[in-house]
Design a protein around this motif. Sequence first.
Motif, PDB file in Angstrom:
ATOM      1  N   VAL A 290       0.820  -1.214   0.000  1.00  0.00           N
ATOM      2  CA  VAL A 290       0.000   0.000   0.000  1.00  0.00           C
ATOM      3  C   VAL A 290       0.853   1.263   0.000  1.00  0.00           C
ATOM      4  O   VAL A 290       0.709   2.135  -0.864  1.00  0.00           O
ATOM      5  N   VAL A 291       1.755   1.357   0.971  1.00  0.00           N
ATOM      6  CA  VAL A 291       2.495   2.608   1.175  1.00  0.00           C
ATOM      7  C   VAL A 291       3.454   2.894   0.022  1.00  0.00           C
ATOM      8  O   VAL A 291       3.445   3.991  -0.545  1.00  0.00           O
ATOM      9  N   LEU A 292       4.293   1.929  -0.318  1.00  0.00           N
ATOM     10  CA  LEU A 292       5.266   2.165  -1.395  1.00  0.00           C
ATOM     11  C   LEU A 292       4.600   2.413  -2.749  1.00  0.00           C
ATOM     12  O   LEU A 292       4.995   3.349  -3.465  1.00  0.00           O
ATOM     13  N   PRO A 293       3.589   1.624  -3.156  1.00  0.00           N
ATOM     14  CA  PRO A 293       2.914   1.940  -4.420  1.00  0.00           C
ATOM     15  C   PRO A 293       2.260   3.321  -4.419  1.00  0.00           C
ATOM     16  O   PRO A 293       2.297   4.024  -5.433  1.00  0.00           O
ATOM     17  N   ALA A 294       1.665   3.716  -3.271  1.00  0.00           N
ATOM     18  CA  ALA A 294       1.031   5.034  -3.203  1.00  0.00           C
ATOM     19  C   ALA A 294       2.072   6.144  -3.321  1.00  0.00           C
ATOM     20  O   ALA A 294       1.838   7.172  -3.973  1.00  0.00           O
ATOM     21  N   SER A 295       3.246   5.938  -2.715  1.00  0.00           N
ATOM     22  CA  SER A 295       4.307   6.937  -2.818  1.00  0.00           C
ATOM     23  C   SER A 295       4.866   7.010  -4.232  1.00  0.00           C
ATOM     24  O   SER A 295       5.146   8.095  -4.755  1.00  0.00           O
ATOM     25  N   CYS A 296       5.017   5.851  -4.851  1.00  0.00           N
ATOM     26  CA  CYS A 296       5.538   5.811  -6.227  1.00  0.00           C
ATOM     27  C   CYS A 296       4.557   6.421  -7.218  1.00  0.00           C
ATOM     28  O   CYS A 296       4.974   6.895  -8.294  1.00  0.00           O
ATOM     29  N   PHE A 297       3.278   6.399  -6.887  1.00  0.00           N
ATOM     30  CA  PHE A 297       2.269   6.999  -7.764  1.00  0.00           C
ATOM     31  C   PHE A 297       2.596   8.462  -8.058  1.00  0.00           C
ATOM     32  O   PHE A 297       2.514   8.916  -9.207  1.00  0.00           O
ATOM     33  N   TRP A 298       2.964   9.216  -6.992  1.00  0.00           N
ATOM     34  CA  TRP A 298       3.294  10.633  -7.186  1.00  0.00           C
ATOM     35  C   TRP A 298       4.502  10.805  -8.093  1.00  0.00           C
ATOM     36  O   TRP A 298       4.538  11.730  -8.917  1.00  0.00           O
ATOM     37  N   ALA A 299       5.498   9.922  -7.928  1.00  0.00           N
ATOM     38  CA  ALA A 299       6.714  10.039  -8.734  1.00  0.00           C
ATOM     39  C   ALA A 299       6.462   9.688 -10.198  1.00  0.00           C
ATOM     40  O   ALA A 299       6.891  10.409 -11.108  1.00  0.00           O
ATOM     41  N   PHE A 300       5.746   8.597 -10.461  1.00  0.00           N
ATOM     42  CA  PHE A 300       5.526   8.143 -11.832  1.00  0.00           C
ATOM     43  C   PHE A 300       4.610   9.078 -12.615  1.00  0.00           C
ATOM     44  O   PHE A 300       4.745   9.217 -13.836  1.00  0.00           O
ATOM     45  N   PHE A 301       3.669   9.710 -11.927  1.00  0.00           N
ATOM     46  CA  PHE A 301       2.715  10.579 -12.606  1.00  0.00           C
ATOM     47  C   PHE A 301       2.966  12.066 -12.307  1.00  0.00           C
ATOM     48  O   PHE A 301       2.045  12.872 -12.358  1.00  0.00           O
TER      49      PHE A 301
ATOM     50  N   GLU B 129      11.152  31.725 -11.100  1.00  0.00           N
ATOM     51  CA  GLU B 129      12.077  30.774 -10.474  1.00  0.00           C
ATOM     52  C   GLU B 129      11.489  30.216  -9.184  1.00  0.00           C
ATOM     53  O   GLU B 129      11.622  29.023  -8.892  1.00  0.00           O
ATOM     54  N   TYR B 130      10.847  31.088  -8.413  1.00  0.00           N
ATOM     55  CA  TYR B 130      10.220  30.620  -7.189  1.00  0.00           C
ATOM     56  C   TYR B 130       9.091  29.643  -7.493  1.00  0.00           C
ATOM     57  O   TYR B 130       8.906  28.648  -6.788  1.00  0.00           O
ATOM     58  N   SER B 131       8.325  29.918  -8.539  1.00  0.00           N
ATOM     59  CA  SER B 131       7.238  29.035  -8.941  1.00  0.00           C
ATOM     60  C   SER B 131       7.774  27.648  -9.300  1.00  0.00           C
ATOM     61  O   SER B 131       7.182  26.626  -8.937  1.00  0.00           O
ATOM     62  N   GLU B 132       8.897  27.623  -9.990  1.00  0.00           N
ATOM     63  CA  GLU B 132       9.514  26.338 -10.351  1.00  0.00           C
ATOM     64  C   GLU B 132       9.997  25.589  -9.107  1.00  0.00           C
ATOM     65  O   GLU B 132       9.753  24.388  -8.953  1.00  0.00           O
ATOM     66  N   LEU B 133      10.672  26.297  -8.204  1.00  0.00           N
ATOM     67  CA  LEU B 133      11.162  25.673  -6.982  1.00  0.00           C
ATOM     68  C   LEU B 133      10.011  25.176  -6.114  1.00  0.00           C
ATOM     69  O   LEU B 133      10.102  24.121  -5.483  1.00  0.00           O
ATOM     70  N   TYR B 134       8.926  25.938  -6.096  1.00  0.00           N
ATOM     71  CA  TYR B 134       7.765  25.524  -5.308  1.00  0.00           C
ATOM     72  C   TYR B 134       7.220  24.196  -5.820  1.00  0.00           C
ATOM     73  O   TYR B 134       6.900  23.298  -5.032  1.00  0.00           O
ATOM     74  N   MET B 135       7.112  24.057  -7.136  1.00  0.00           N
ATOM     75  CA  MET B 135       6.528  22.838  -7.694  1.00  0.00           C
ATOM     76  C   MET B 135       7.430  21.627  -7.434  1.00  0.00           C
ATOM     77  O   MET B 135       6.936  20.525  -7.144  1.00  0.00           O
ATOM     78  N   LYS B 136       8.745  21.827  -7.500  1.00  0.00           N
ATOM     79  CA  LYS B 136       9.661  20.726  -7.196  1.00  0.00           C
ATOM     80  C   LYS B 136       9.540  20.328  -5.723  1.00  0.00           C
ATOM     81  O   LYS B 136       9.518  19.138  -5.382  1.00  0.00           O
ATOM     82  N   GLN B 137       9.471  21.327  -4.868  1.00  0.00           N
ATOM     83  CA  GLN B 137       9.304  21.047  -3.446  1.00  0.00           C
ATOM     84  C   GLN B 137       7.983  20.344  -3.173  1.00  0.00           C
ATOM     85  O   GLN B 137       7.909  19.422  -2.357  1.00  0.00           O
ATOM     86  N   GLN B 138       6.939  20.748  -3.890  1.00  0.00           N
ATOM     87  CA  GLN B 138       5.620  20.172  -3.659  1.00  0.00           C
ATOM     88  C   GLN B 138       5.586  18.696  -4.019  1.00  0.00           C
ATOM     89  O   GLN B 138       4.932  17.897  -3.343  1.00  0.00           O
ATOM     90  N   MET B 139       6.297  18.310  -5.055  1.00  0.00           N
ATOM     91  CA  MET B 139       6.344  16.894  -5.406  1.00  0.00           C
ATOM     92  C   MET B 139       7.022  16.088  -4.303  1.00  0.00           C
ATOM     93  O   MET B 139       6.597  14.977  -3.978  1.00  0.00           O
ATOM     94  N   GLY B 140       8.067  16.657  -3.713  1.00  0.00           N
ATOM     95  CA  GLY B 140       8.707  15.991  -2.582  1.00  0.00           C
ATOM     96  C   GLY B 140       7.772  15.868  -1.395  1.00  0.00           C
ATOM     97  O   GLY B 140       7.771  14.847  -0.690  1.00  0.00           O
ATOM     98  N   ILE B 141       6.964  16.897  -1.175  1.00  0.00           N
ATOM     99  CA  ILE B 141       6.000  16.869  -0.069  1.00  0.00           C
ATOM    100  C   ILE B 141       4.937  15.805  -0.312  1.00  0.00           C
ATOM    101  O   ILE B 141       4.553  15.072   0.610  1.00  0.00           O
ATOM    102  N   PHE B 142       4.435  15.715  -1.537  1.00  0.00           N
ATOM    103  CA  PHE B 142       3.440  14.694  -1.859  1.00  0.00           C
ATOM    104  C   PHE B 142       3.946  13.298  -1.493  1.00  0.00           C
ATOM    105  O   PHE B 142       3.248  12.502  -0.846  1.00  0.00           O
ATOM    106  N   ILE B 143       5.162  12.993  -1.929  1.00  0.00           N
ATOM    107  CA  ILE B 143       5.735  11.667  -1.685  1.00  0.00           C
ATOM    108  C   ILE B 143       5.982  11.449  -0.192  1.00  0.00           C
ATOM    109  O   ILE B 143       5.647  10.402   0.371  1.00  0.00           O
TER     110      ILE B 143
END
Length: 259
Positions: free
Chosen positions: A34-45, A151-165
Motif C-alpha cells: 500500500v504505502v510504497l505503491p502510493a508513494s511511487c504513484f506521485w513520482a511516476f505521474f 524561479e520561485y514558482s519552479e522551486l515551489y513545484m519541485k518542493q511540492q512533489m517531494g511533499i506529496f511523496i
Amino acid sequence: MLVTANMKQTIRYARTYRYLMLSKVRTAGLVFLVVLPASCFWAFFSPEITGALAYISKDILETGLGTGSFTIGMTNFSLGDISYLLTEGIMPDILFSLGNFLVTLIILFILTFFLKIRPITIFIYIALLVHLCSCLFFIFFPELFPYTLAEYSELYMKQQMGIFICMTFVMGCVTSFLPIAPWKVILAVLGCGIYSFVFAVVRYTTFLFLMKEFSVLYMACMFFTFGPLIDFLYLVSIYSLVADHTSGMLAKDVGVWKW
C-alpha cells in the motif's frame, strides 16, 4: 521487596503495563503493498499531477481573480518533467518596504506587551519576525534578491512533489502500525493525498496572487510560515483523527492487548 533478574524481564515500558500486539508480517505487507505503491504513484505521474495543479491554479488566477496572464512552463526534474506557472512579480520599492517594516514592528509590539501568549500568537510572532527580516533585506540590499517569481514558482513545484511523496509515505507507515483494517490504512493514505493536493492548489494560487499583485517582499514569510511546516501540521491532524478513532474502538477490546 527485592526484584529478581527474572522479574525484571517481564517489566514493560508502557506505564499501563499493556501494549498492542502487532504483526510484523502484516505491517510489512501494508508498507510494501500500500504505502510504497502510493508513494511511487506521485513520482511516476509527476508530469500529469503538476500539470493539473498548474492548470487549475492558472484558471483560478486568470478567470476567478483576474490576475493577468500566466504561461505554463515545463522543466526537467529527477522525478520527470514537471509543469509550473511563468509570470512576473513586483519588486518592492523603498517606501513599500519601510511601510511594511513599521507596520510589522507595531504588530510585534502589540503581540509582545498586550496579548496573552497562545500557540496562534507564537505562530503569528514567528511569521512577523521572518517578514521583518525580509523588509530589512529589501530596504538595504534589494539588488541582491536572488529569485524571480518564475524561479520561485519552479522551486515551489519541485518542493511540492517531494511533499506529496513524503506525506504519503509517512502517513502510510504510521497508520500501518495501528491495529486497524487494511482498508482504513488505504483510506487514511488516500485522504492525506487528496487533502495534500487540494491544499497545494490553494497555497500555490495564494502565493502567486500575493507576489504578482502586491510584492515578492512576502515570499520569505509565505514560504517559512505556510510552507512544509503546515504540511506536517495537517499530517499530524489526520493521524490524530485515525489514532483517536482506533483508541476508542479498542479501549474495551481486551483481546488486542498484551499484559
